[in-house]
Each structure stands twice: as C-alpha cells, then as structure tokens.
Design an enzyme around this catalytic site. Structure first.
Site, PDB file in Angstrom:
ATOM      1  N   TYR A  11       0.824  -1.218   0.000  1.00  0.00           N
ATOM      2  CA  TYR A  11       0.000   0.000   0.000  1.00  0.00           C
ATOM      3  C   TYR A  11       0.863   1.276   0.000  1.00  0.00           C
ATOM      4  O   TYR A  11       0.813   2.081  -0.945  1.00  0.00           O
ATOM      5  CB  TYR A  11      -0.902  -0.063   1.236  1.00  0.00           C
ATOM      6  N   ILE A  12       1.682   1.442   0.996  1.00  0.00           N
ATOM      7  CA  ILE A  12       2.470   2.685   1.081  1.00  0.00           C
ATOM      8  C   ILE A  12       3.646   2.623   0.109  1.00  0.00           C
ATOM      9  O   ILE A  12       3.991   3.621  -0.536  1.00  0.00           O
ATOM     10  CB  ILE A  12       2.948   2.909   2.534  1.00  0.00           C
ATOM     11  N   ASN A  32       7.513 -10.183  -1.807  1.00  0.00           N
ATOM     12  CA  ASN A  32       7.131 -11.597  -1.962  1.00  0.00           C
ATOM     13  C   ASN A  32       5.616 -11.763  -2.046  1.00  0.00           C
ATOM     14  O   ASN A  32       5.113 -12.868  -1.973  1.00  0.00           O
ATOM     15  CB  ASN A  32       7.696 -12.462  -0.826  1.00  0.00           C
ATOM     16  N   ASP A  58      11.782 -13.026  -0.917  1.00  0.00           N
ATOM     17  CA  ASP A  58      11.462 -12.851   0.498  1.00  0.00           C
ATOM     18  C   ASP A  58      12.691 -12.237   1.177  1.00  0.00           C
ATOM     19  O   ASP A  58      13.775 -12.837   1.161  1.00  0.00           O
ATOM     20  CB  ASP A  58      11.134 -14.233   1.106  1.00  0.00           C
ATOM     21  N   SER A 125       6.157   3.656  13.263  1.00  0.00           N
ATOM     22  CA  SER A 125       4.733   3.879  13.498  1.00  0.00           C
ATOM     23  C   SER A 125       4.510   4.679  14.775  1.00  0.00           C
ATOM     24  O   SER A 125       5.268   4.552  15.750  1.00  0.00           O
ATOM     25  CB  SER A 125       4.041   2.523  13.629  1.00  0.00           C
ATOM     26  N   TYR A 150       3.588  -6.558  17.050  1.00  0.00           N
ATOM     27  CA  TYR A 150       3.811  -5.709  15.871  1.00  0.00           C
ATOM     28  C   TYR A 150       4.436  -4.376  16.287  1.00  0.00           C
ATOM     29  O   TYR A 150       5.468  -3.958  15.752  1.00  0.00           O
ATOM     30  CB  TYR A 150       2.486  -5.450  15.129  1.00  0.00           C
ATOM     31  N   LYS A 154       8.463  -2.422  15.768  1.00  0.00           N
ATOM     32  CA  LYS A 154       8.814  -1.057  15.324  1.00  0.00           C
ATOM     33  C   LYS A 154       9.765  -0.408  16.315  1.00  0.00           C
ATOM     34  O   LYS A 154      10.742   0.229  15.945  1.00  0.00           O
ATOM     35  CB  LYS A 154       7.548  -0.208  15.166  1.00  0.00           C
ATOM     36  N   ARG A 295     -12.151  -1.507  21.499  1.00  0.00           N
ATOM     37  CA  ARG A 295     -11.282  -2.599  21.040  1.00  0.00           C
ATOM     38  C   ARG A 295     -10.076  -2.665  21.974  1.00  0.00           C
ATOM     39  O   ARG A 295      -9.471  -1.646  22.281  1.00  0.00           O
ATOM     40  CB  ARG A 295     -10.827  -2.312  19.603  1.00  0.00           C
TER      41      ARG A 295
END
Ligand code: NAD
Ligand code: UDP
Length: 338
Positions: A11-12, A32, A58, A125, A150, A154, A295
């Site tokens: 996407y980015i 990949n 990869d 992020s 995740y 970062k 959430r």
C-alpha cells in the site's frame, strides 16, 4: 540514484514508488506478495509511465537477498516497507511477526553494510507512543513498551537502526507514520486488505460497497468531544512524498544527525465519528454503523506534532480528510469493477 524499495508492491510502498519515479529516482522493487498483488506493479507502471525493475523475493531469505545485491550494482538507498502489519494477528502469531519484521531488517542492514548502500529509510509507526500523556506527541515524547508484538517490532527496529548508524557510516531515518489512508487519485493504487480489514478506512469503504454489513465503531465512551477515539489520519500520497523528501535529505548530506526520527501526520486529530461523517459527505453516501465496545489495546487520542518534519524536512501534509475519503472510495469502487 538507485533506490531499493523492499515491500514496494504494498500500500504505502506502491505510492512511494510512484513519487520516487516522478522525482527522477531509479527504483528497484523486491516483494514476496505476502500481503499484496502483482497487478499493482502494472498499475505503478501505468500511473508513472515508467518501466520498473522488480524481483520476487522474500527479504528474510538472506541468500536470495545477497545474490540480489550482488547482481544489482550501485544501490544507494534502501526503503524498508517489507513488514507484516496486522496488530491483532501479531498478538496470536508473535514469532511470525518478530521473524518477518526483524529478520528482514537484519538482512537489509547487513546488505547495506556489505554493499556500501549508505542510506536507510524505515517505516516506523506512531504506535510506539502508546497513549501519550501529553498531546500532540513530538519525537521527544516517551516511547513506551508497545502492547502488540507488531508495535514492538517497530520500537526494536528503531533501536537497531540507531545502533547500526552509530557504529557505521550508514545514515538512517525512521518515519513514524500516524494513520495512513486514502488512495492515489488515479484509483489505480490503494489499500488491499486481505480478509476482514482491521483498519477504519478500508472497513468503511467495504461497508459502503456492501462487502460488510455495518461498521462497528469501537467505543463511544472515550473522554473525547463525541466519545469516539481520535487519530491523526494522513493521506497516503502525502506520506509517500515524505519518503522522497527524507531520501533527498539523507542522500544530499543534509542530515543534522546520522540517525533521525520524524513524525509524519497532519497534526490534526479526528474522531471515528468525524471520519464517518467526512466519508458520507465526501461521497454523498450513508454508512451503516453501530457503536460497539472498545477494542482491546486501543488508545483514546493520538495526534502528531509535525513541527520537526515541517521545519527540518521541509515536508507538510497538503491533503485533507475530504481527499482521503473521496480517493479511498474511488479506489474501492474501482476494485469492485475488476
Ligand atoms: P502492506 O502490507 O501493504 O505492504 C508491505 C509489503 O511488504 C507487501 O507488499 C508485502 O507483500 C511485503 N512484504 C512483507 N514481508 C515481506 C518479506 N519478508 N519479503 C518481501 N516482501 C515482504 O503494508 P503498508 O501499509 O504498505 O505498510 C508498509 C510499512 O509501513 C510496514 O512496515 C508497516 O508496518 C508500516 N506502517 C504501516 C501503517 C499503516 O497503517 N498502513 C502504519 C504505520 C506503519
Ligand atoms: N475503528 C473502529 N472500527 C473499525 C476499525 C477501527 O471504530 O472497524 C477505530 C479504532 O478503534 C481506532 C480508529 O478507528 O480508534 C483507528 O483504527 P485503525 O485500526 O485504523 O488504526 P490504529 O490507530 O488503531 O492503528
């Protein structure tokens, strides 16, 4: 100048490749397709009108990556987008996330050293700030232990890049993205979530398209004006341009420090309800939504102080929420036709 874009079909990455090509960079992509589709490469060619060098690979495969670097001479910069990014999934598959996101980093950094690359640009992020006590957050705001594996990849990656730049001649910049959304104005590039989207904007567009029944707004009891959580949404094209600016700074020898970090957001926070209203207004649509419990792991409010990026990088977001919502919907409509 030749730039390796790892994860350039994503996407980015795809939006950034378009801006790099427009800026006269020679781009080589590796990906990949673990979270992207080959047709995006054709669309980059269509949008940019330029040819593109691509190798399916990869990045965690060290031998394959080293052979690639041996073949591709003169790579002067690496942009590392090649990560897995689903926050919730990372909680269930921590090892897979650490393995993919950190081994890819080790391999690219080793190649940078061995093949004299010189410049390293990394996708970080705003998740590293967690729920900041003082808003807006500056680059000096405390970095917390992220809740998700995740987010932790970062934080760890930033620290590794910092240490490597300290010990070698490598120059590094980490861009801390806030909430990227929207799509290219051509509607040929945009976000391609696999399965049920985690992020707000693709969930909105899929709901409007009838692929999802209704949007659940997670929490309307936050301490915000309308009770829903606030984020700093940034148009992906503005974000892509920030990479070109950062690369020019690094490669042009204009960095003040060998390792720099920048917040990349608009500096304005919008609530989930404001985003929903903006989507409805920009596209003249009604969205089916309901309020749902908060959430787990979500923070209440987060938006950027972008002074450093504005003053030092000379970059500023130009596109507003209306553009983000309009382009995201145009992309979704285009997808429905394919
Ligand atoms: P994306 O999934 O669309 O793009 C990542 C690309 O990297 C994909 O094309 C994927 O196939 C590829 N990839 C992943 N692992 C790979 C590997 N081992 N080898 C080769 N290719 C691999 O994600 P995106 O939204 O474009 O995100 C790009 C970067 O920005 C990621 O590092 C992500 O963590 C970071 N980021 C994204 C957001 C966001 O909300 N989208 C926010 C902050 C940071
Ligand atoms: N959100 C929501 N419904 C969804 C997805 C997201 O209400 O289906 C909210 C989420 O709780 C957060 C905001 O939208 O307040 C942005 O979420 P996203 O996952 O896009 O980004 P995050 O800031 O969590 O990384």
């Amino acid at each position: 100048m030749k730039v390796l874009v790892a994860g350039g079909a994503g996407y980015i990455g795809s939006h950034t490749v378009v801006e790099l090509l427009a800026g006269g960079f020679d781009v080589v992509i590796v990906d990949n397709f673990i979270n992207s589709e080959p047709f995006i490469l054709d669309n980059i060619r269509k949008v940019s009108g330029k040819s593109l060098s691509f190798t399916e690979l990869d990045v965690t495969d060290k031998n394959a990556l080293f052979s690639f670097f041996e073949k591709e001479k003169d790579i002067a910069a690496i942009i590392h987008f090649a990560a897995l990014k689903a926050v919730g999934e990372s909680g269930h598959q921590p090892l897979r996330y650490y393995q993919n996101n950190l081994v890819s980093l080790f391999n690219l950094l080793e190649c940078a050293e061995k093949f004299n690359v010189g410049n390293f640009l990394f996708s970080s992020s705003a998740t590293v700030y967690g729920q900041a006590e003082v808003l807006p957050v500056t680059e000096q705001s405390p970095v917390i232990a992220p809740e998700s594996p995740y987010g932790n990849t970062k934080k760890i990656a930033e620290e590794i890049i910092r240490d490597v730049t300290k010990a070698t001649n490598l120059r590094g910049i980490c861009l801390r993205y806030f909430n990227p959304c929207g799509a290219h104005s051509s509607a040929l590039l945009g976000e391609l979530p696999r399965g049920v989207p985690n992020n707000l904007v693709p969930y909105i567009t899929q709901t409007a398209a009838g692929l999802r029944q209704k949007l659940s707004i997670y929490g309307n009891d936050y301490n915000t004006p309308d009770g829903t959580a606030i984020r700093d949404y940034i148009h992906v094209v503005d974000l892509a341009k920030a990479h070109v600016t950062a690369l020019n700074r690094m490669a042009g020898g204009k960095q003040k420090e060998q390792f720099e970090i920048y917040n990349i957001g608009t500096g304005v926070g919008y609530s989930v309800l404001q985003v929903v209203k903006a989507f409805e207004e920009a596209n003249n649509l009604k969205l089916n939504y309901e309020f749902a419990p908060r959430r787990k792991g979500d923070t209440e409010t987060l938006y950027a102080d972008t002074t450093l990026a504005n003053n030092e990088l000379g970059w500023k977001a130009e596109l507003g929420l209306n553009d983000m919502m309009g382009s995201a919907w145009k992309w979704q409509e285009g997808l429905a036709k394919t």
